[in-house]
Design a protein around this motif. Structure first.
Motif, PDB file in Angstrom:
ATOM      1  N   LEU A 205       0.829  -1.200   0.000  1.00  0.00           N
ATOM      2  CA  LEU A 205       0.000   0.000   0.000  1.00  0.00           C
ATOM      3  C   LEU A 205       0.867   1.254   0.000  1.00  0.00           C
ATOM      4  N   LYS A 206       1.962   1.202   0.727  1.00  0.00           N
ATOM      5  CA  LYS A 206       2.891   2.335   0.754  1.00  0.00           C
ATOM      6  C   LYS A 206       3.450   2.606  -0.639  1.00  0.00           C
ATOM      7  N   ASN A 207       3.847   1.543  -1.351  1.00  0.00           N
ATOM      8  CA  ASN A 207       4.392   1.706  -2.703  1.00  0.00           C
ATOM      9  C   ASN A 207       3.324   2.243  -3.657  1.00  0.00           C
ATOM     10  N   PHE A 208       2.067   1.805  -3.466  1.00  0.00           N
ATOM     11  CA  PHE A 208       0.970   2.287  -4.313  1.00  0.00           C
ATOM     12  C   PHE A 208       0.797   3.801  -4.185  1.00  0.00           C
ATOM     13  N   ILE A 209       0.832   4.312  -2.953  1.00  0.00           N
ATOM     14  CA  ILE A 209       0.666   5.750  -2.735  1.00  0.00           C
ATOM     15  C   ILE A 209       1.878   6.518  -3.247  1.00  0.00           C
ATOM     16  N   GLU A 210       3.075   5.977  -3.035  1.00  0.00           N
ATOM     17  CA  GLU A 210       4.286   6.664  -3.493  1.00  0.00           C
ATOM     18  C   GLU A 210       4.377   6.673  -5.015  1.00  0.00           C
ATOM     19  N   ASP A 211       3.843   5.641  -5.662  1.00  0.00           N
ATOM     20  CA  ASP A 211       3.836   5.618  -7.127  1.00  0.00           C
ATOM     21  C   ASP A 211       2.956   6.726  -7.701  1.00  0.00           C
ATOM     22  N   LEU A 212       1.994   7.201  -6.886  1.00  0.00           N
ATOM     23  CA  LEU A 212       1.149   8.325  -7.309  1.00  0.00           C
ATOM     24  C   LEU A 212       1.853   9.662  -7.113  1.00  0.00           C
ATOM     25  N   GLU A 331      -9.036   5.775 -13.505  1.00  0.00           N
ATOM     26  CA  GLU A 331      -7.837   5.236 -14.148  1.00  0.00           C
ATOM     27  C   GLU A 331      -7.276   4.089 -13.319  1.00  0.00           C
ATOM     28  N   ASP A 332      -6.588   3.190 -14.012  1.00  0.00           N
ATOM     29  CA  ASP A 332      -6.049   2.002 -13.357  1.00  0.00           C
ATOM     30  C   ASP A 332      -5.058   2.353 -12.252  1.00  0.00           C
ATOM     31  N   LYS A 333      -4.332   3.457 -12.414  1.00  0.00           N
ATOM     32  CA  LYS A 333      -3.306   3.774 -11.414  1.00  0.00           C
ATOM     33  C   LYS A 333      -3.903   4.194 -10.077  1.00  0.00           C
ATOM     34  N   TYR A 334      -5.204   4.568 -10.082  1.00  0.00           N
ATOM     35  CA  TYR A 334      -5.865   4.935  -8.821  1.00  0.00           C
ATOM     36  C   TYR A 334      -6.611   3.758  -8.192  1.00  0.00           C
ATOM     37  N   LEU A 335      -6.530   2.602  -8.812  1.00  0.00           N
ATOM     38  CA  LEU A 335      -7.161   1.402  -8.271  1.00  0.00           C
ATOM     39  C   LEU A 335      -6.120   0.565  -7.544  1.00  0.00           C
TER      40      LEU A 335
END
Length: 826
Positions: A205-212, A331-335
């Protein structure tokens, strides 16, 4: 500016080592370290922790939580406001003291002369009947005094209203500014729901938020314990106690019964927990294996947090129209793993969270609140009748006396003419009660000895009843604090807010309303008499009591003056007891600490008790409400209220700095609860003022309303509208204040909400170049409160987590209950 190096998060091995230290033989050096960590100390420039001086400014309290700061700031400003109001009230007290309205009861209580009831009464120029000229003069004089009183009351009421509105604006502004300026974990954090229950790795989850594009300090998961967390916590605590008993067993004065008691409790808790695990979860789990409930995310900057919330909601919260007609699609990046996450913009500070209650749904909690509400209502009914019975038994005054010229010669003549023994006794009593204390003791002590003893007994009963009421209130507070736990609040602040409301209502009913109800006589309706009908002894006791009609002169003499005595005891005794018992409690605590056998006991005895902010807020609110409730009738209540608030501030600040342990980092929840209730104190004050100043006997609406009725003044015209018009200034002020509240709660607040929803208004983002990161301020935050959402770092839960992980074995792998104590396996 030197760079602040963040402290590393402790590993589980360090936690286990700390547990070992807790249950080892006591060491004063380690106890001193515990004191430095848990008392209300400041960090100097070198990083050393030192006690605060009593003169420390209140801004320093902000570092220990916004809620604590707002409490003392509100108390400080309330003292200034009540001081100004007291000056105006003192002028009213002087005007009242110059009257002669209560001369018939002049020695009942000296405080009665300061009440509104002592306004000048009508006097007869002929000595027997009231002429038209007497009535007209009385009306003219009373109208002049009424105008003076109502304008003064209008003045200090307006001052308090402006204080309420001004402090509300200031506190809301301070709360908003704290989101950026104050360094507390919650300002950097959000909550996230919508995760899968089998989610295990927070780094994903941390990586998901940082990728944004947003920098994250940490992500920690909260678990769903299926309502077993409390049992696990109790089990862990008992295991620690049992390990401590093994150390104590080395000493000759050891009592083995204590260990047997703990073992029995442990078996009962484990049996209950095993049943829940078998029926609900299916098998024993380690802590991290429990289903994931939600995530706590700490961002490196507040700007990161605000930008993430804004961007994520903008790109995921599409309404029906945007989706259907405009073709909007996430968008897929926000899922995250195919799901849209639910963002909770503001969460509690880590040390403020009740982790075992996060799993309780809102509907379940609402049902629990209804049950607790009914329980508190039943408790209040019981305490109501206890206090009610005490007030009935402790009569306010001797029998009523006619207004006569009570000389010794006249008294003997009236006694000789009386036909019954009770009439003779009453005449003698009235003569004695109308003597000055000097004359009574110098010339008529033997003649009035029975009356003196009776009067002394009555005063003693009044004082005793005040202390009994104090004890009843204290017991009620303990019961309420116990049953409120059943409501399962998600944070300590929310729990304290719920407790505060219930505590305040019970205090106000017991200290203010019961006294009013006891002697209420509204146009012949005696509420006290009807309420006591289920209890015949109380009803028969009240048949001998006098029920003064409304707020007439008799009420001020019989009820009002006596209530001041009771209220003085009620408002000062708690603070006096706290301050006087402070050195005694300290002495006993240090004495027990000297005999502590294990480190855990020594640590607990080395620091003071918890600072009960909800209890002190309830007492503060009760003082303000009762003072405003009665100050129109008895202006002396305002100076007494000022003194009570001043003592409250000085005592609580001193004890917080020198005696209590460091409180949790409270948020603004308690403050919000108080300022939701506070307007009702103003409304009740205005209503009581209108009713008191409109009494046609003391302040007649016109000379035509007074009739010469065989030598006795009577009232022929009285209505609610007449009372409202008598105190027109206060009536208008009340209407304006109610309009302000209506505009605030029904127009401004909904409009702000609509603007926020429709315009997507968010907090101002701080310039990244000027904003400190969470790593940079971690050392500063961790010195005053818990700085991580890692449950293993929480002092109240670390024993629990270790117990869960070390007790993961199945029951068949254990040979005895002793093996189930995990610390023995270390």
């Amino acid at each position: 500016m030197s760079k602040i190096v963040p402290l590393p998060i402790k590993s589980s091995a360090i936690v286990i080592k700390e547990l070992q230290d807790d249950i080892r033989p006591s060491d004063p050096i380690k106890a001193n370290e515990y004191i430095l960590q848990n008392m209300f100390f400041k960090q100097d420039e070198t990083g050393q922790l030192t006690p605060y001086e009593f003169t420390v400014g209140l801004d320093e309290f902000k570092k220990h939580g916004l809620g604590l700061y707002l409490y003392f700031k509100f108390l400080e400003y309330a003292i200034y406001v009540f001081f100004i109001m007291s000056i105006i009230a003192s002028v009213i007290c002087y005007f009242n003291s110059t009257g002669n309205g209560l001369d018939a009861w002049k020695n009942l209580n000296l405080l009665q002369k300061l009440s509104v009831g002592n306004q000048n009464k009508i006097e007869s120029s002929s000595g027997t009947t009231y002429t038209t000229s007497d009535i007209q003069q009385f009306y003219t004089d009373s109208s002049m005094w009424l105008s003076t009183l109502t304008w003064m009351d209008f003045s200090y009421t307006l001052i308090f209203i402006l204080f309420y509105l001004g402090f509300t604006y200031w506190s809301n502004k301070s709360i908003s500014e704290s989101l950026v300026k104050e360094k507390v974990p919650a300002n950097f954090s959000i909550g996230i729901k919508g995760l899968r229950e089998d989610e295990r790795d927070p780094n994903k989850l941390k990586n998901f938020i940082e990728d944004l594009g947003f920098k994250v300090k940490e992500v920690k998961y909260a678990k769903n314990y299926s309502n077993t967390l409390l049992l696990h916590k109790q089990e862990a605590e008992l295991k620690i106690k049992l390990k401590g008993e093994e150390i104590k067993a080395r000493y000759p004065d050891y009592d083995p019964k204590i260990k047997q008691k703990y073992l029995k409790e442990l078996q009962e808790i484990q049996a209950e927990r095993e049943t829940i695990i078998k029926n609900t979860i299916g098998k024993r789990l380690k802590h991290d294996e429990y289903p994931t409930l939600m995530a706590f995310v700490i961002f490196q900057r507040i700007g990161d947090k605000n930008m993430f919330i804004k961007e994520y909601k903008t790109n995921t919260n599409f309404n029906f129209f945007q989706t259907l007609c405009c073709g909007k699609k996430v968008e897929d990046k926000y899922l995250y793993k195919g799901n849209v996450l639910k963002i909770i913009p503001q969460v509690d500070n880590p040390s403020n969270i009740n982790w075992e209650n996060l799993e309780v749904s809102s509907s379940n909690r609402f049902l629990r609140q209804i049950i607790v509400g009914l329980g508190v209502f039943c408790l209040m009914i019981i305490t109501f009748f206890i206090v009610f019975a005490i007030n009935v038994v402790s009569k306010y005054s001797p029998e009523d006396c006619e207004i006569r010229d009570y000389t010794y010669e006249n008294t003997q003549q009236w006694i000789s003419q009386a036909s019954t023994a009770s009439e003779k006794s009453q005449i003698q009593q009235c003569f004695c009660m109308n003597l000055s204390l000097t004359t009574l003791y110098a010339d008529y002590f033997d003649y009035c000895s029975d009356i003196i003893y009776q009067y002394t007994g009555i005063q003693a009963l009044q004082i005793a009843s005040a202390f009994v009421i104090l004890i009843v209130n204290s017991l009620l507070q303990l019961l309420i604090k116990s049953i409120v736990t059943f409501e399962r609040y998600q944070s300590l602040s929310k729990k304290l807010s719920g407790t505060l409301t219930k505590l305040f209502i019970s205090l106000f009913v017991n200290t203010a309303l019961i006294t009013l109800i006891l002697k209420a006589n509204i146009y012949g309706f005696k509420l006290s008499y009807y309420l006591s009908s289920p209890i015949p002894p109380l009803q028969s006791a009240q048949q001998k009591e006098v029920f003064p009609s409304d707020f007439n002169r008799e009420w001020y003499a019989v009820v009002g003056a006596a209530y001041v005595n009771t209220w003085i005891i009620n408002i000062f005794s708690p603070y006096f007891i706290d301050f006087v018992l402070y050195p005694i409690k300290n002495w006993f605590r240090k004495r027990e600490a000297a005999n502590a056998k294990i480190q855990r006991d020594l640590n607990k005895l080395s620091v003071g008790p918890e600072f009960d902010l909800d209890l002190y807020y309830a007492n503060l609110l009760n003082t303000i409400f009762v003072t405003l409730f009665y100050c129109s009738l008895i202006p002396l209540m305002l100076p007494l209220g000022f003194l009570a608030l001043l003592i409250h501030f000085l005592v609580q600040k001193f004890l917080l700095l020198k005696f209590y342990r460091k409180p949790p980092s409270y948020d603004e929840a308690l403050h919000d609860s108080v300022f939701t209730l506070l307007p009702y104190s103003i409304i009740m004050h205005i209503l009581i003022a209108i009713w008191a100043y409109g009494h046609p006997y003391i302040f007649p609406s016109s000379s035509d309303a007074l009739i010469d009725n065989e030598g006795f003044l009577d009232v022929s015209k009285d209505s609610v509208w007449i009372r409202i018009s008598n105190s027109s200034q206060i009536s208008i002020l009340g209407v304006i204040f109610v309009i302000i509240l209506i505009i605030k709660y029904f127009f401004i607040n909904p409009l702000q909400y609509l603007v926020k929803v429709c315009c997507d208004s968010e907090a101002v983002v701080v310039d990244f170049a000027q904003e400190e990161t969470y790593d940079q301020i971690y050392d500063q935050i961790s010195s005053v409160q818990l700085a991580t959402y890692e449950i293993r770092e929480n002092e109240n839960y670390k024993d629990l987590v270790y117990s869960l992980d070390s007790d993961h074995r199945s029951p068949t792998q254990r040979k005895s209950e002793e093996e189930r104590v995990p610390l023995q396996d270390i």
